[in-house]
Write a protein that holds these residues in place. Structure first.
Motif, mmCIF file in Angstrom:
data_model
loop_
_atom_site.group_PDB
_atom_site.id
_atom_site.type_symbol
_atom_site.label_atom_id
_atom_site.label_comp_id
_atom_site.label_asym_id
_atom_site.label_seq_id
_atom_site.Cartn_x
_atom_site.Cartn_y
_atom_site.Cartn_z
ATOM 1 N N MET A 14 0.826 -1.208 0.000
ATOM 2 C CA MET A 14 0.000 0.000 0.000
ATOM 3 C C MET A 14 0.859 1.255 0.000
ATOM 4 N N LEU A 15 1.918 1.269 0.829
ATOM 5 C CA LEU A 15 2.774 2.447 0.898
ATOM 6 C C LEU A 15 3.456 2.715 -0.434
ATOM 7 N N ALA A 16 3.736 1.648 -1.207
ATOM 8 C CA ALA A 16 4.382 1.824 -2.495
ATOM 9 C C ALA A 16 3.486 2.575 -3.469
ATOM 10 N N ASP A 17 2.176 2.526 -3.261
ATOM 11 C CA ASP A 17 1.244 3.204 -4.156
ATOM 12 C C ASP A 17 1.125 4.691 -3.865
ATOM 13 N N LEU A 18 1.603 5.147 -2.708
ATOM 14 C CA LEU A 18 1.406 6.539 -2.320
ATOM 15 C C LEU A 18 2.135 7.505 -3.251
ATOM 16 N N GLY A 19 3.326 7.085 -3.734
ATOM 17 C CA GLY A 19 4.072 7.962 -4.628
ATOM 18 C C GLY A 19 3.296 8.265 -5.896
ATOM 19 N N GLY A 20 2.610 7.265 -6.423
ATOM 20 C CA GLY A 20 1.825 7.471 -7.618
ATOM 21 C C GLY A 20 0.616 8.362 -7.404
ATOM 22 N N ASP B 203 2.873 12.753 0.003
ATOM 23 C CA ASP B 203 4.149 12.924 0.709
ATOM 24 C C ASP B 203 4.013 12.271 2.075
ATOM 25 N N HIS B 204 4.464 11.037 2.196
ATOM 26 C CA HIS B 204 4.303 10.266 3.424
ATOM 27 C C HIS B 204 5.532 10.457 4.309
#
Length: 327
Positions: free
Chosen positions: A1-7, A11-12
């Protein structure tokens, strides 16, 4: 899930705590410097309410995080005698899990009955009977005053219960201390209007355990501690921010469920002024809650289909308002 935040252009910043809020400058204050914002959603949740009489004593557990659950599970492998302080849903679920392992369990509740803050007496009695039928001792109207030796818990009437492990489930405290002096109104959470917008600020909302909003159905301020409500609130505020939301007031059926001793307990709506027990066609037991002739809620014991139908009915009658008035 965290990998999808960049797309998603998110800004996590894990491990960074908010320390304050400057509304005039539109800045969120953190340990590594201010972060400017145009719109802000406060979702800092809550933390377990502590039990002062047992603060700092060994063998006392609070259940909030995965780490808390793992530590408690490890304790249970030692076959301890368990005292659960608090007769709400968390306390009931802990007692149920402990009894499923064959442990000696007592629930201590300060109120005159279990679930007193949430449910009418008819439902409380049904839950208490469920626990007792499965070997849990239930002591209501009693408070814990301290430890007595390494394996005892003393109550306010002088009774000493044998307890190797104590699990406290006595509610939560909103995590809003970092907002002191910000200009927001803090009243058992961030005080919000019917649309979840924070009082005293434009473009600021609160959701989840830290939000205390004016509920148009009950016409009073409400703070809910159930993840189902937090999810609904998040979707509502997202719609308000993006312009996709049509409603001007957040409404919810207040749905919550709990599995205890192999029985699924489900609740939706409010408790009202009167309660009627009934047996639905599909089996189980149902308690209908009314205000006069109006159905305002229901509680089900192993009657999921009946509860789902009533939940849909309650949702269809929850009409939003267009004014931010106080009753």
């Amino acid at each position: 899930m965290l990998a999808d935040l960049g797309g998603l252009a998110v800004d996590h910043r894990p491990g960074l705590a908010a320390t304050g809020l400057d509304l005039a400058a539109r800045q969120l204050l953190t340990g590594s410097g201010p972060i400017p914002f145009g719109r802000l959603v406060i979702a800092t949740g809550s933390r377990p309410r502590r039990l002062p009489a047992l603060e700092g004593r060994a063998g006392v557990h609070y259940l909030r995080t995965r780490a808390d659950a793992a530590a408690l599970r490890e304790e249970f492998t030692r076959r301890p005698r368990v005292v659960v302080v608090g007769g709400g849903f968390v306390g009931g679920e802990v007692a149920s899990s402990a009894r499923a392992l064959g442990l000696d369990v007592t629930i201590v509740e300060a109120a005159p009955r279990l679930l007193a803050r949430l449910m009418p007496a008819e439902v409380s009695d049904r839950v208490a009977r469920l626990h007792r039928d499965h070997g849990v001792r239930v002591r209501c109207g009693r408070t814990v005053t301290g430890r007595r030796g390494p394996d005892g818990v003393e109550l306010d009437d002088g009774t000493v219960l044998r307890a190797d492990v104590v699990v406290a489930g006595i509610g939560t405290v909103p995590a809003t201390e970092w907002l002191a002096g910000s200009g927001l109104v803090l009243d058992d959470g961030v005080r919000c209007g019917p649309d979840l917008s924070a009082e005293g600020a434009e473009g600021v909302w609160a959701v989840g355990d830290c939000a205390r909003w004016f509920d148009v159905a009950s016409r009073r301020p409400v703070r809910l501690e159930h993840w189902t409500s937090a999810r609904e609130q998040a979707a509502f505020v997202a719609g308000a921010i993006t312009g996709d939301g049509a409603a001007t007031a957040f409404t919810t059926t207040g749905y919550v469920w709990s599995d205890q001793h192999g029985v699924r307990i489900q609740h939706a709506g409010r408790c009202g002024t009167s309660t009627t027990p009934t047996v639905p066609a599909g089996g189980g037991q149902l308690f209908l809650h009314h205000d006069g002739d109006e159905l305002v809620g229901a509680t089900a014991f192993d009657a999921p289909r009946a509860l789902l139908a009533l939940r849909r009915r309650l949702a269809s009658t929850a009409a939003p308002i267009t004014e931010r008035t106080r009753g």
